[in-house]
Design an enzyme around this catalytic site. Sequence first.
Site, mmCIF file in Angstrom:
data_model
loop_
_atom_site.group_PDB
_atom_site.id
_atom_site.type_symbol
_atom_site.label_atom_id
_atom_site.label_comp_id
_atom_site.label_asym_id
_atom_site.label_seq_id
_atom_site.Cartn_x
_atom_site.Cartn_y
_atom_site.Cartn_z
ATOM 1 N N HIS A 3 0.472 2.853 -6.865
ATOM 2 C CA HIS A 3 1.088 3.960 -6.123
ATOM 3 C C HIS A 3 2.599 3.797 -5.970
ATOM 4 O O HIS A 3 3.162 4.130 -4.916
ATOM 5 C CB HIS A 3 0.401 4.139 -4.762
ATOM 6 C CG HIS A 3 -1.087 4.182 -4.891
ATOM 7 N ND1 HIS A 3 -1.758 5.295 -5.320
ATOM 8 C CD2 HIS A 3 -2.016 3.218 -4.722
ATOM 9 C CE1 HIS A 3 -3.055 5.030 -5.392
ATOM 10 N NE2 HIS A 3 -3.234 3.778 -5.050
ATOM 11 N N CYS A 4 3.250 3.249 -6.998
ATOM 12 C CA CYS A 4 4.700 3.007 -6.941
ATOM 13 C C CYS A 4 5.047 2.163 -5.714
ATOM 14 O O CYS A 4 6.089 2.388 -5.079
ATOM 15 C CB CYS A 4 5.493 4.321 -6.935
ATOM 16 S SG CYS A 4 5.284 5.298 -8.403
ATOM 17 N N ALA A 5 4.156 1.244 -5.367
ATOM 18 C CA ALA A 5 4.405 0.366 -4.216
ATOM 19 C C ALA A 5 3.947 -1.043 -4.580
ATOM 20 O O ALA A 5 3.170 -1.664 -3.847
ATOM 21 C CB ALA A 5 3.675 0.888 -2.989
#
Length: 391
Positions: free
Chosen positions: A347-349
């Site tokens: 999640h782009c995290a």
Amino acid sequence: MSFPFQTNHPTIKYFDTAATCQLPESVIAAQHAYWEHAHANAHRGSHQLASAATDVWEGCRQQVATHLQVEMENISLQTSSTQALNLLALGLEGTVSAGQNVVVSAAEHHANWLPWQRLCQRRGAEFRVIPVAADTGELRNPTAYIDSNTALVAVSAASNVSGVVFDLAPLLSRASAAGAVTIVDGAQLAAHLDNGIATENVDAWVFSGHKCYGPTGIAGLYLSARMQRRLVPVILGGGMVESVTTDSFQAVSDIRRFEAGTPNVVAAAGLTAALQWLAKQPKQQQRLHGFRQQLYDAINNIAGSHILAPTAQHTLPLLSATFAGVHPQELAWALDQQGFAVRAGSHCAQPLMQHWQLSGCIRIAPGLHNSADEVSALAAALSVVVDILRG
Ligand SMILES: Cc1ncc(COP(=O)(O)O)c(C=O)c1O
């Protein structure tokens, strides 16, 4: 409530609203109306169509100000949260020096991590990361990370992974008292605001239109008066200058000096309609939280499931989870075969995944287009699909 994608794709049950919202009919209509009646270059001409396009652009600035409950002169329109955060990092680079520190949290989206990490590397500043508790999802003792050398604090208002809405007030107040610049990534919170944003101790607040039922290609950026004075415009060109000579230029004095180049006016038309539409859905937030609870209970009942930040108190209507023995991508793929669109991965995290020692998770984010039947169907499908994948 009408969402044309549902008419066109009746078998898709879309649960990826935290990535991008589906568009209400009125938002699509507003963009068509712009193309058919007002398409021209904003702020560039005095003819009727140019004035109409300028009105659309400035109307969006006003609508964003209304949504955030701030003054229009503090709103700049950008193309995305990512672009706005990069613009801030580049425009503030000269204000950070070696020996100072920049504070973020472990829960940041890459968009609010990479620009600050690079700034620190370039300026020889310390990149400080506030840890995030795995059970509550809250920032752990955030004020302890601020000291007299803190140049800047950039934190998200809510996590795009756990959905936790952070209590930022003490951190921002401590940061301001220490003389630091404060930046809030509101990308996930913006669609869920009841009473605008708190601007006390906030120098910049960023959000994307496509996470507020608007189109891609447009974002809102609140800039305090202090920030407008401090921030160097890094994108130069048409529309942001008063005068240009062989030797120098004079930028316009208002916030348009951060909006060089032909703007995305059609997206502005769409965002205005989206925020107007959102303002008419006040009771719907409760419905979304009911959906989240139903999905939480269903996942909690599956053996070997783990909901991220399981004891979180204040969350957005989304949740992420892992299932022992099941790869998140495989689960998302199997759900997609049944028409359920959920998101899998980091999640782009990635920093948060590393922090919580996870290789990935699935995220379920209901939206205002979902029906109770769709949520019940997903709740039932999850345990069946997990069982099948476990063989
Ligand atoms: C918390 C957060 N910040 C920033 C972004 C980046 O937004 P955009 O891709 O619209 O630039 C996202 C997108 O998912 C997000 O969730």
